[in-house]
Motif scaffolding. Structure first.
Motif, PDB file in Angstrom:
ATOM      1  N   PHE A   1      82.990  27.917  43.923  1.00 35.82           N
ATOM      2  CA  PHE A   1      82.190  27.423  42.804  1.00 35.82           C
ATOM      3  C   PHE A   1      81.623  26.085  43.260  1.00 35.82           C
ATOM      4  CE2 PHE A   1      84.773  30.555  40.777  1.00 35.82           C
ATOM      5  CZ  PHE A   1      83.980  31.078  39.779  1.00 35.82           C
ATOM      6  N   HIS A   2      80.446  26.142  43.852  1.00 33.43           N
ATOM      7  CA  HIS A   2      79.876  24.976  44.530  1.00 33.43           C
ATOM      8  C   HIS A   2      78.996  24.112  43.644  1.00 33.43           C
ATOM      9  CE1 HIS A   2      81.412  26.474  48.319  1.00 33.43           C
ATOM     10  NE2 HIS A   2      80.938  27.665  47.988  1.00 33.43           N
ATOM     11  N   VAL A   3      78.667  24.586  42.445  1.00 31.01           N
ATOM     12  CA  VAL A   3      77.755  23.848  41.573  1.00 31.01           C
ATOM     13  C   VAL A   3      78.470  23.505  40.265  1.00 31.01           C
ATOM     14  CG1 VAL A   3      75.553  23.899  40.343  1.00 31.01           C
ATOM     15  CG2 VAL A   3      75.774  25.065  42.558  1.00 31.01           C
ATOM     16  N   LYS A   4      78.584  22.212  40.005  1.00 27.96           N
ATOM     17  CA  LYS A   4      79.113  21.745  38.719  1.00 27.96           C
ATOM     18  C   LYS A   4      77.970  21.063  37.991  1.00 27.96           C
ATOM     19  CE  LYS A   4      82.244  18.274  38.355  1.00 27.96           C
ATOM     20  NZ  LYS A   4      83.552  17.584  38.169  1.00 27.96           N
ATOM     21  N   ALA A   5      77.899  21.307  36.678  1.00 31.73           N
ATOM     22  CA  ALA A   5      76.809  20.716  35.904  1.00 31.73           C
ATOM     23  C   ALA A   5      77.280  20.419  34.486  1.00 31.73           C
ATOM     24  CB  ALA A   5      75.612  21.663  35.866  1.00 31.73           C
ATOM     25  N   PHE A   6      76.530  19.539  33.832  1.00 29.41           N
ATOM     26  CA  PHE A   6      76.705  19.258  32.414  1.00 29.41           C
ATOM     27  C   PHE A   6      75.438  19.736  31.721  1.00 29.41           C
ATOM     28  CE2 PHE A   6      79.640  16.418  34.446  1.00 29.41           C
ATOM     29  CZ  PHE A   6      80.766  16.531  33.648  1.00 29.41           C
ATOM     30  N   ILE A   7      75.629  20.587  30.736  1.00 34.83           N
ATOM     31  CA  ILE A   7      74.500  21.147  30.000  1.00 34.83           C
ATOM     32  C   ILE A   7      74.614  20.706  28.553  1.00 34.83           C
ATOM     33  CG2 ILE A   7      73.294  23.250  29.273  1.00 34.83           C
ATOM     34  CD1 ILE A   7      74.703  24.654  31.660  1.00 34.83           C
ATOM     35  N   GLN A   8      73.565  20.070  28.073  1.00 37.88           N
ATOM     36  CA  GLN A   8      73.497  19.702  26.664  1.00 37.88           C
ATOM     37  C   GLN A   8      72.668  20.759  25.948  1.00 37.88           C
ATOM     38  OE1 GLN A   8      73.189  15.178  26.121  1.00 37.88           O
ATOM     39  NE2 GLN A   8      72.142  15.587  28.058  1.00 37.88           N
ATOM     40  N   VAL A   9      73.106  21.130  24.750  1.00 37.49           N
ATOM     41  CA  VAL A   9      72.417  22.159  23.977  1.00 37.49           C
ATOM     42  C   VAL A   9      72.089  21.602  22.602  1.00 37.49           C
ATOM     43  CG1 VAL A   9      72.522  24.529  23.084  1.00 37.49           C
ATOM     44  CG2 VAL A   9      73.789  23.925  25.162  1.00 37.49           C
TER      45      VAL A   9
ATOM     46  N   ASP B   1      72.885  31.179  39.859  1.00 38.59           N
ATOM     47  CA  ASP B   1      73.780  31.577  38.766  1.00 38.59           C
ATOM     48  C   ASP B   1      73.678  30.594  37.602  1.00 38.59           C
ATOM     49  OD1 ASP B   1      74.869  33.829  40.140  1.00 38.59           O
ATOM     50  OD2 ASP B   1      76.171  32.476  41.268  1.00 38.59           O
ATOM     51  N   LEU B   2      73.631  29.300  37.921  1.00 42.09           N
ATOM     52  CA  LEU B   2      73.467  28.279  36.884  1.00 42.09           C
ATOM     53  C   LEU B   2      72.153  28.477  36.143  1.00 42.09           C
ATOM     54  CD1 LEU B   2      74.220  25.617  35.423  1.00 42.09           C
ATOM     55  CD2 LEU B   2      73.185  24.394  37.366  1.00 42.09           C
ATOM     56  N   ASP B   3      71.076  28.704  36.880  1.00 38.87           N
ATOM     57  CA  ASP B   3      69.762  28.899  36.277  1.00 38.87           C
ATOM     58  C   ASP B   3      69.766  30.112  35.336  1.00 38.87           C
ATOM     59  OD1 ASP B   3      66.968  28.365  35.913  1.00 38.87           O
ATOM     60  OD2 ASP B   3      66.504  29.951  37.353  1.00 38.87           O
ATOM     61  N   ASN B   4      70.390  31.198  35.743  1.00 37.25           N
ATOM     62  CA  ASN B   4      70.476  32.390  34.889  1.00 37.25           C
ATOM     63  C   ASN B   4      71.227  32.084  33.601  1.00 37.25           C
ATOM     64  OD1 ASN B   4      69.058  33.961  36.730  1.00 37.25           O
ATOM     65  ND2 ASN B   4      70.927  34.699  37.735  1.00 37.25           N
TER      66      ASN B   4
END
Length: 156
Positions: free
Chosen positions: A61-69, A112-115
């Motif tokens: 799992f190479h991509v960590k992100a914070f997503i605000q909704v 995967d993040l983009d999807n």
């Protein structure tokens, strides 16, 4: 909670696998007394679980992100059950500000993040995403200061 309970919590936050014997040695009380205190802390909801910390990169799992909704209040009853069933969502919090939810997520790739983001946008609306380059402080517990022993003295 007294200073021994606080010390037990601090020690378990550093190493949740510490044995009763190790905790006993550090706190200067017997193993059965440590076990009883831990049980009481669990019953009172102070200790809520024991967790393993995993290096996400080592398990691809190479991509960590914070997503605000940005959600409308009426959307929460659909959003919460949906997001709880997504294993890539490590944490989700209801927050103040322009966005009502913020999620910490991990994915194998940016594709995967983009999807995932596209799916969120189609179902719930506007998002804002920050991809993590590096982490200077990993998730950790809060070190509890020893309780101040209070002695009540009556004036004669």
């Amino acid at each position: 909670m007294d200073k021994i309970d606080r010390k037990i919590i601090n020690l378990l936050q550093k190493n949740a696998r510490a044995s009763l014997k190790e905790l006993s040695k550090e706190c200067f009380i017997s193993s059965p007394a440590i076990a009883a205190r831990i049980n009481k802390l669990e019953r009172n909801g102070i200790i809520t679980g024991y967790h393993t910390s995993v290096n996400m990169e080592k398990i691809n799992f190479h991509v960590k992100a914070f997503i605000q909704v940005q959600l409308e209040p009426r959307q929460k009853q659909e959003f919460y059950p949906y997001i709880q069933q997504i294993p890539n969502v490590i944490e989700c919090n209801c927050v103040t500000g322009d966005y009502s939810e913020i999620m910490e997520v991990v994915f194998p790739s940016t594709t995967d993040l983009d999807n995932f983001i596209n799916n969120i946008q189609q179902r719930f609306g506007k998002t804002s995403t920050q991809i993590v380059f590096s982490t200077s402080v990993d998730h950790r517990g809060v070190k509890l200061a020893p309780a101040q022993d209070t002695v009540s003295s009556e004036k004669e």
